[in-house]
Design an enzyme around this catalytic site. Structure first.
Site, PDB file in Angstrom:
ATOM      1  N   THR A 142     154.143 138.587   2.587  1.00  0.00           N
ATOM      2  CA  THR A 142     155.095 139.351   3.390  1.00  0.00           C
ATOM      3  C   THR A 142     156.483 138.762   3.258  1.00  0.00           C
ATOM      4  O   THR A 142     156.663 137.546   3.364  1.00  0.00           O
ATOM      5  CB  THR A 142     154.764 139.435   4.894  1.00  0.00           C
ATOM      6  N   ASP A 144     158.624 139.075   5.336  1.00  0.00           N
ATOM      7  CA  ASP A 144     159.088 138.692   6.675  1.00  0.00           C
ATOM      8  C   ASP A 144     158.826 137.220   7.000  1.00  0.00           C
ATOM      9  O   ASP A 144     159.386 136.684   7.953  1.00  0.00           O
ATOM     10  CB  ASP A 144     158.413 139.572   7.735  1.00  0.00           C
ATOM     11  N   GLY A 191     163.257 142.146   7.981  1.00  0.00           N
ATOM     12  CA  GLY A 191     162.623 141.036   8.688  1.00  0.00           C
ATOM     13  C   GLY A 191     162.025 141.430  10.018  1.00  0.00           C
ATOM     14  O   GLY A 191     161.426 140.599  10.693  1.00  0.00           O
ATOM     15  N   GLU A 247     167.779 143.507  10.588  1.00  0.00           N
ATOM     16  CA  GLU A 247     167.439 144.844  11.105  1.00  0.00           C
ATOM     17  C   GLU A 247     166.794 144.765  12.486  1.00  0.00           C
ATOM     18  O   GLU A 247     166.802 145.714  13.252  1.00  0.00           O
ATOM     19  CB  GLU A 247     166.469 145.551  10.143  1.00  0.00           C
ATOM     20  N   GLN A 299     166.263 144.351  -1.751  1.00  0.00           N
ATOM     21  CA  GLN A 299     165.958 142.937  -1.531  1.00  0.00           C
ATOM     22  C   GLN A 299     164.495 142.606  -1.846  1.00  0.00           C
ATOM     23  O   GLN A 299     164.192 141.552  -2.379  1.00  0.00           O
ATOM     24  CB  GLN A 299     166.299 142.516  -0.103  1.00  0.00           C
ATOM     25  N   ARG A 300     163.583 143.512  -1.490  1.00  0.00           N
ATOM     26  CA  ARG A 300     162.178 143.126  -1.688  1.00  0.00           C
ATOM     27  C   ARG A 300     161.640 143.505  -3.069  1.00  0.00           C
ATOM     28  O   ARG A 300     160.511 143.173  -3.411  1.00  0.00           O
ATOM     29  CB  ARG A 300     161.305 143.647  -0.551  1.00  0.00           C
TER      30      ARG A 300
HETATM   31  O1  F6P Z   1     156.575 144.493   5.083  1.00  0.00           O
HETATM   32  C1  F6P Z   1     157.622 144.073   5.862  1.00  0.00           C
HETATM   33  C2  F6P Z   1     158.808 144.977   5.739  1.00  0.00           C
HETATM   34  O2  F6P Z   1     159.382 144.822   4.484  1.00  0.00           O
HETATM   35  C3  F6P Z   1     159.791 144.752   6.894  1.00  0.00           C
HETATM   36  O3  F6P Z   1     160.672 143.724   6.691  1.00  0.00           O
HETATM   37  C4  F6P Z   1     160.436 146.113   7.013  1.00  0.00           C
HETATM   38  O4  F6P Z   1     160.883 146.331   8.336  1.00  0.00           O
HETATM   39  C5  F6P Z   1     159.301 147.014   6.688  1.00  0.00           C
HETATM   40  O5  F6P Z   1     158.455 146.331   5.820  1.00  0.00           O
HETATM   41  C6  F6P Z   1     159.672 148.330   6.086  1.00  0.00           C
HETATM   42  O6  F6P Z   1     158.512 149.062   5.951  1.00  0.00           O
HETATM   43  P1  F6P Z   1     158.390 150.446   5.205  1.00  0.00           P
HETATM   44  O7  F6P Z   1     158.730 150.206   3.765  1.00  0.00           O
HETATM   45  O8  F6P Z   1     156.972 150.877   5.388  1.00  0.00           O
HETATM   46  O9  F6P Z   1     159.357 151.374   5.892  1.00  0.00           O
END
Ligand code: F6P
Length: 420
Positions: A142, A144, A191, A247, A299-300
């Site tokens: 994760t 987070d 996060g 966020e 970012q991810r």
């Molecule tokens: O998995 C964690 C996360 O990346 C959080 O940081 C973010 O709030 C959330 O997922 C966003 O989720 P989704 O892509 O399902 O909207």
């Protein structure tokens, strides 16, 4: 030893390195052909397991599986879908057993965050609750960084690096133009309830006056007056102000500033959009010209600037999951254990799934400065090694060369379908 197949699935928000864990699982299983037959992957996480939508990873070449290590996002598809309790939703579990049994699956590897480890925990109980012999190992993931027991979560180090690099670069940009143009720059990061990602941006500020000048954490209720005062001081002192906002920042009454009104299948409120709110506050009260940006999925998914440490750990955890399963362990999740010494070193430990599921770890208060606007040295010491090193993907035609797997479906064996 009888040979059984394994099922691997990805769950929750994907990361730049979740496929590195998949690579660790599949490569390790390929080396254990006398114990594990095929590794199937469930398409779209647990949903693929329930709907018998399985992928045969044995049809992928060794080179393509190796390339997963440097390919971001979820190669087999991920989902947000939580299994209900065995008592109330027995049909779901019976269906899983039908699918497992039809495909000779006795190992299940579930790669996800806290909510997903709840699913892994429930699956791990299948031998006890419904008499189907399954070995289930959770693999942490994760961005987070809010999982318990593990020193850090795979995916986080790379986001941390991306965010720290981005605010350093954008900070230089704002500084160049501040005299006659933009004075305030705001970067929003993910996060949810924990400020780890926002905190990691603080690593970029190594000397007085460097960006970010202000960090807004979910752990600290937002105080508009103190914030505006600090922005003004920064602009007066340095000519500009670079801000990173999580966020998950909330008002004094606990409501999120950026709540969109949507709720996902795990019951989480969808966040995003706090940066423009903060920007408007600055403009309305101080009149400074601003720009804001949302790092959001950039970012991810930013595998091009992934942390080498993160990639190595994600791979090692996938590998360890298979090794633990073959050693006869069940209902656990391999974790990162940080050595106590001065030099950063880590090893793999394990934690029970029942204690991992549904727990969110916030930043300790002593990682945030007294005024609530930056990180302390203790936090810096914790975060710094996690962004250490680069692991660039190969490039072709000026772009990263990522793998797209064939993802060939396994022939269905069950007549019944299953509605989600
Ligand atoms: O998995 C964690 C996360 O990346 C959080 O940081 C973010 O709030 C959330 O997922 C966003 O989720 P989704 O892509 O399902 O909207």
């Amino acid at each position: 030893m009888t040979i059984y197949n394994a099922l691997y699935a990805q769950s929750g928000g994907v990361t730049a390195v979740i496929n590195a864990s998949a690579c660790g699982v599949i490569q390790t299983a390929r080396l254990s052909k006398d114990k594990i037959g095929k590794v199937y992957a469930a398409r779209n996480g647990i949903i693929g397991a329930l709907t018998e939508d399985l992928i045969d990873t044995s049809l992928e070449s060794d080179a393509d599986i190796a390339a997963l290590r440097h390919t971001p996002a979820g190669a087999f598809g991920s989902c947000r879908h939580k299994l209900g309790s065995i008592e109330k939703h027995r049909a779901q579990y019976e269906r899983l057993i039908e699918v497992f049994s039809a495909h000779n699956i006795r190992y299940f590897f579930y790669n996800g965050g806290g909510d997903s480890q709840d699913t892994a925990n429930k699956v791990s109980q299948l031998s006890q609750s419904l008499g189907y012999p399954i070995t289930c190992i959770g693999i942490p993931k994760t961005i987070d960084n809010d999982l318990p027991f593990t020193d850090n979560s795979p995916g986080f180090g790379s986001v941390a690096k991306y965010v720290a690099v981005s605010i350093r670069e954008a900070g230089l940009d704002v500084a160049s133009m501040a005299l006659t143009s933009t004075k305030v720059f705001i970067l929003e990061v993910m996060g949810r309830h924990a400020g780890w990602i926002a905190a990691s941006s603080g690593l970029a500020a190594e000397h007085e006056g460097e960006a970010p000048h202000i960090i807004l954490f979910p752990e600290i209720p937002f105080a508009p007056e103190a914030f505006l005062k600090r922005v003004d001081e920064c602009v007066k002192k340095y000519g500009h102000c670079a801000i990173v906002v999580s966020e998950g920042v909330h008002n004094q009454d606990g409501s999120f500033i950026s709540e969109s009104g949507l709720v996902d299948a795990f019951g989480h409120k969808q966040l995003g959009g706090v940066a423009p709110v903060i920007a408007k506050l600055v403009k309305d009260n101080l009149g400074y010209k601003y720009h804001w940006a949302l790092s959001d999925y950039l970012q991810r998914s930013a595998r091009h600037i992934a942390s080498k440490t993160d990639v190595e750990q994600a791979y090692a955890l996938g590998k360890a999951a298979v090794e633990l399963a073959l050693a006869g362990k069940n209902a656990i999740m391999p974790i990162i254990v940080r050595d106590q010494g001065e030099k950063y070193q880590w090893s793999i430990g394990e934690a029970p799934l029942e204690k991992v599921a549904n727990v969110e770890v916030s930043m300790p208060r002593d990682y945030i400065t007294k005024d609530g606007f930056h990180i302390t040295d203790a936090c810096r010491r914790y975060l710094s090694p996690l962004i250490s090193g680069e692991d660039y993907p190969p490039y072709q035609n000026g772009l990263p060369k990522y793998v797209k797997l064939k993802n060939v479906a396994v022939e269905k064996k069950l007549e019944k379908t299953f509605e989600i």
